[in-house]
Design a protein around this motif. Structure first.
Motif, PDB file in Angstrom:
ATOM      1  N   GLY A 123       0.790  -1.222   0.000  1.00  0.00           N
ATOM      2  CA  GLY A 123       0.000   0.000   0.000  1.00  0.00           C
ATOM      3  C   GLY A 123       0.820   1.269   0.000  1.00  0.00           C
ATOM      4  N   ALA A 124       0.317   2.284   0.670  1.00  0.00           N
ATOM      5  CA  ALA A 124       0.941   3.608   0.636  1.00  0.00           C
ATOM      6  C   ALA A 124       2.314   3.649   1.292  1.00  0.00           C
ATOM      7  CB  ALA A 124       0.014   4.616   1.326  1.00  0.00           C
ATOM      8  N   ALA A 125       2.601   2.686   2.177  1.00  0.00           N
ATOM      9  CA  ALA A 125       3.890   2.666   2.868  1.00  0.00           C
ATOM     10  C   ALA A 125       4.914   1.761   2.193  1.00  0.00           C
ATOM     11  CB  ALA A 125       3.697   2.229   4.320  1.00  0.00           C
ATOM     12  N   LYS A 126       4.589   1.247   1.016  1.00  0.00           N
ATOM     13  CA  LYS A 126       5.498   0.337   0.336  1.00  0.00           C
ATOM     14  C   LYS A 126       6.843   1.029   0.076  1.00  0.00           C
ATOM     15  CE  LYS A 126       5.726  -2.869  -3.572  1.00  0.00           C
ATOM     16  NZ  LYS A 126       4.996  -3.415  -4.750  1.00  0.00           N
ATOM     17  N   GLY A 127       7.931   0.364   0.461  1.00  0.00           N
ATOM     18  CA  GLY A 127       9.264   0.927   0.269  1.00  0.00           C
ATOM     19  C   GLY A 127       9.705   1.862   1.375  1.00  0.00           C
ATOM     20  N   CYS A 128       8.861   2.065   2.381  1.00  0.00           N
ATOM     21  CA  CYS A 128       9.195   2.975   3.490  1.00  0.00           C
ATOM     22  C   CYS A 128       9.503   2.178   4.761  1.00  0.00           C
ATOM     23  CB  CYS A 128       8.033   3.926   3.770  1.00  0.00           C
ATOM     24  SG  CYS A 128       7.609   5.000   2.390  1.00  0.00           S
ATOM     25  N   ASP A 129      10.532   2.586   5.483  1.00  0.00           N
ATOM     26  CA  ASP A 129      10.917   1.877   6.707  1.00  0.00           C
ATOM     27  C   ASP A 129      11.741   2.825   7.584  1.00  0.00           C
ATOM     28  OD1 ASP A 129      11.828   0.003   8.628  1.00  0.00           O
ATOM     29  OD2 ASP A 129      11.941  -1.590   7.134  1.00  0.00           O
ATOM     30  N   PRO A 130      11.303   3.041   8.835  1.00  0.00           N
ATOM     31  CA  PRO A 130      10.118   2.517   9.511  1.00  0.00           C
ATOM     32  C   PRO A 130       8.824   3.112   8.943  1.00  0.00           C
ATOM     33  CG  PRO A 130      11.729   3.375  11.102  1.00  0.00           C
ATOM     34  CD  PRO A 130      12.120   3.881   9.750  1.00  0.00           C
ATOM     35  N   ALA A 131       7.756   2.368   9.094  1.00  0.00           N
ATOM     36  CA  ALA A 131       6.451   2.811   8.636  1.00  0.00           C
ATOM     37  C   ALA A 131       5.434   2.615   9.749  1.00  0.00           C
ATOM     38  CB  ALA A 131       6.025   2.021   7.397  1.00  0.00           C
ATOM     39  N   VAL A 132       4.615   3.613   9.954  1.00  0.00           N
ATOM     40  CA  VAL A 132       3.554   3.562  10.963  1.00  0.00           C
ATOM     41  C   VAL A 132       2.208   3.719  10.270  1.00  0.00           C
ATOM     42  CG1 VAL A 132       2.494   4.780  12.924  1.00  0.00           C
ATOM     43  CG2 VAL A 132       4.979   4.443  12.858  1.00  0.00           C
ATOM     44  N   VAL A 133       1.249   2.924  10.677  1.00  0.00           N
ATOM     45  CA  VAL A 133      -0.134   3.086  10.212  1.00  0.00           C
ATOM     46  C   VAL A 133      -1.000   3.393  11.422  1.00  0.00           C
ATOM     47  CG1 VAL A 133      -2.143   1.956   9.183  1.00  0.00           C
ATOM     48  CG2 VAL A 133       0.124   1.598   8.196  1.00  0.00           C
ATOM     49  N   VAL A 134      -1.788   4.453  11.317  1.00  0.00           N
ATOM     50  CA  VAL A 134      -2.698   4.865  12.384  1.00  0.00           C
ATOM     51  C   VAL A 134      -4.117   4.801  11.833  1.00  0.00           C
ATOM     52  CG1 VAL A 134      -3.448   6.778  13.849  1.00  0.00           C
ATOM     53  CG2 VAL A 134      -1.006   6.348  13.521  1.00  0.00           C
ATOM     54  N   THR A 135      -4.988   4.041  12.480  1.00  0.00           N
ATOM     55  CA  THR A 135      -6.370   3.912  12.032  1.00  0.00           C
ATOM     56  C   THR A 135      -7.280   4.732  12.949  1.00  0.00           C
ATOM     57  OG1 THR A 135      -6.575   1.855  13.309  1.00  0.00           O
ATOM     58  CG2 THR A 135      -6.051   1.659  10.991  1.00  0.00           C
ATOM     59  N   LEU A 136      -8.070   5.592  12.324  1.00  0.00           N
ATOM     60  CA  LEU A 136      -8.956   6.496  13.053  1.00  0.00           C
ATOM     61  C   LEU A 136     -10.381   5.975  12.938  1.00  0.00           C
ATOM     62  CD1 LEU A 136      -7.476   9.831  11.622  1.00  0.00           C
ATOM     63  CD2 LEU A 136      -6.793   8.621  13.718  1.00  0.00           C
ATOM     64  N   GLY A 137     -10.816   5.287  13.958  1.00  0.00           N
ATOM     65  CA  GLY A 137     -12.162   4.734  13.964  1.00  0.00           C
ATOM     66  C   GLY A 137     -12.843   5.036  15.283  1.00  0.00           C
ATOM     67  N   THR A 138     -13.562   4.052  15.813  1.00  0.00           N
ATOM     68  CA  THR A 138     -14.186   4.212  17.131  1.00  0.00           C
ATOM     69  C   THR A 138     -13.135   4.596  18.157  1.00  0.00           C
ATOM     70  OG1 THR A 138     -15.823   2.544  16.549  1.00  0.00           O
ATOM     71  CG2 THR A 138     -15.581   3.071  18.881  1.00  0.00           C
ATOM     72  N   GLY A 139     -11.970   3.965  18.054  1.00  0.00           N
ATOM     73  CA  GLY A 139     -10.794   4.353  18.835  1.00  0.00           C
ATOM     74  C   GLY A 139      -9.681   4.701  17.871  1.00  0.00           C
TER      75      GLY A 139
END
Length: 316
Positions: A123-139
């Motif tokens: 996905g959008a972080a392909k080739g990136c390191d370190p990579a963080v994904v933050v999901t904005l939902g109920t929490g």
């Protein structure tokens, strides 16, 4: 090589047949039956995995592993699901129960961690390191890939970023603490902020957008109002983006990832209302401005959890 990833959600169970590049070849979903016991649910997930394998015209022997992403705490080493909210799992020997139906390598991961793997791999972080994904939902959920491996902490519960305390003695969180980030940066927080502003601004267009019922407010309501030029909606977004930015700044200053991908429903807002102002707030607050962390939308949507779960075996 082929893998199967299962995303266990509160509403639906989704299984995908995935190749080694992270492409989903076939996918099947099934509503969650909340009356199932933990044992029944494990067996159902094993059958769902077999079903998607058959849909892809694969022999069972062609599948390298099955990965399962679940909300809550899991222990991949022991194969135990320690606890999940609103589901029957409680210290459940998940791997053992699954393998009673299908004897295949099974890997377990937290759903936010699986989303991080998915974005890192395909996905959008392909080739990136370190990579963080933050999901904005109920929490707010979070996952970190560093050195090509998933980071989970020594007890498998690391990166619970939603429970960073960003405001001492702040809003009470479901975890029991006060001032957690998810009380200021989640979709739930945005809805609460919108409702509070509506009570102060009886002439706001926000009331029209929710048909005069503040309990119909959704995460997108404030963005819709701001697009219409409503000042109350703009105040809501300013407050919300401030709270969201604090957590992102903390992550950047501690981890210095190459990229942070934002997922969840809130991330679908238009860039000029979300990403652009958020990037500026984060830039201003970051300690090292010479090597800025990229802030982008996650690109895989709901498929991130399926892809990440499928490829867990390569990341742990």
């Amino acid at each position: 090589m082929y893998y199967i990833g299962i995303d266990v959600g509160g509403t639906n169970l989704v299984a995908g047949l995935v190749d080694e590049k992270g492409h989903i070849l076939d996918k099947v979903s099934h509503p969650v039956d909340k009356n199932m016991t933990a044992e029944e649910l494990c067996a159902e997930l094993a059958r769902l995995a077999q079903k998607v394998c058959e849909m892809g015209a694969m022999e069972y022997s062609q599948i390298e592993a099955v990965g399962v992403g679940l909300p809550g705490l899991v222990d991949n080493e022991t194969g135990v699901v320690i606890r999940t909210p609103n589901m029957a799992f409680e210290n459940t020997p998940f791997r053992e129960l699954f393998q009673q139906v299908w004897d295949i390598p099974v890997f377990l991961g937290n759903d936010a961690n699986c989303a991080a793997i998915g974005e890192y791999w395909a996905g959008a972080a392909k080739g990136c390191d370190p990579a963080v994904v933050v999901t904005l939902g109920t929490g707010i959920g979070g996952g970190l890939v560093a050195g090509g491996k998933l980071f989970t902490g020594y007890a498998n519960s690391g990166m619970e970023v939603g429970h960073m305390i960003i405001k001492p003695n702040g809003v009470l969180c479901g975890c029991g603490n006060r001032g957690c980030w998810e009380q200021y940066g989640s979709a739930t927080a945005l809805i609460r902020l919108t409702q509070l502003e509506m009570e102060r601004s009886k002439d706001s267009v926000l009331w029209e957008l929710c048909e005069g019922d503040r309990f119909k407010v959704q995460g997108r309501t404030a963005f819709q109002g701001a697009r219409l030029g409503d000042l109350a909606a703009k105040r809501v977004l300013a407050t919300y983006l401030q709270g969201l930015s604090i957590g992102l700044i903390n992550l950047i200053n501690v981890l210095q990832p190459e990229i942070i991908c934002l997922g969840g429903g809130i991330s679908n807002a238009e860039d000029d209302l979300l990403l652009d102002p958020l990037r500026e707030l984060v830039r201003q607050g970051s300690f090292d401005k010479s090597a800025p962390t990229r802030l982008e939308k996650a690109s895989l949507g709901n498929d991130a959890g399926v892809v990440g779960a499928a490829l867990l075996c390569n990341m742990v």
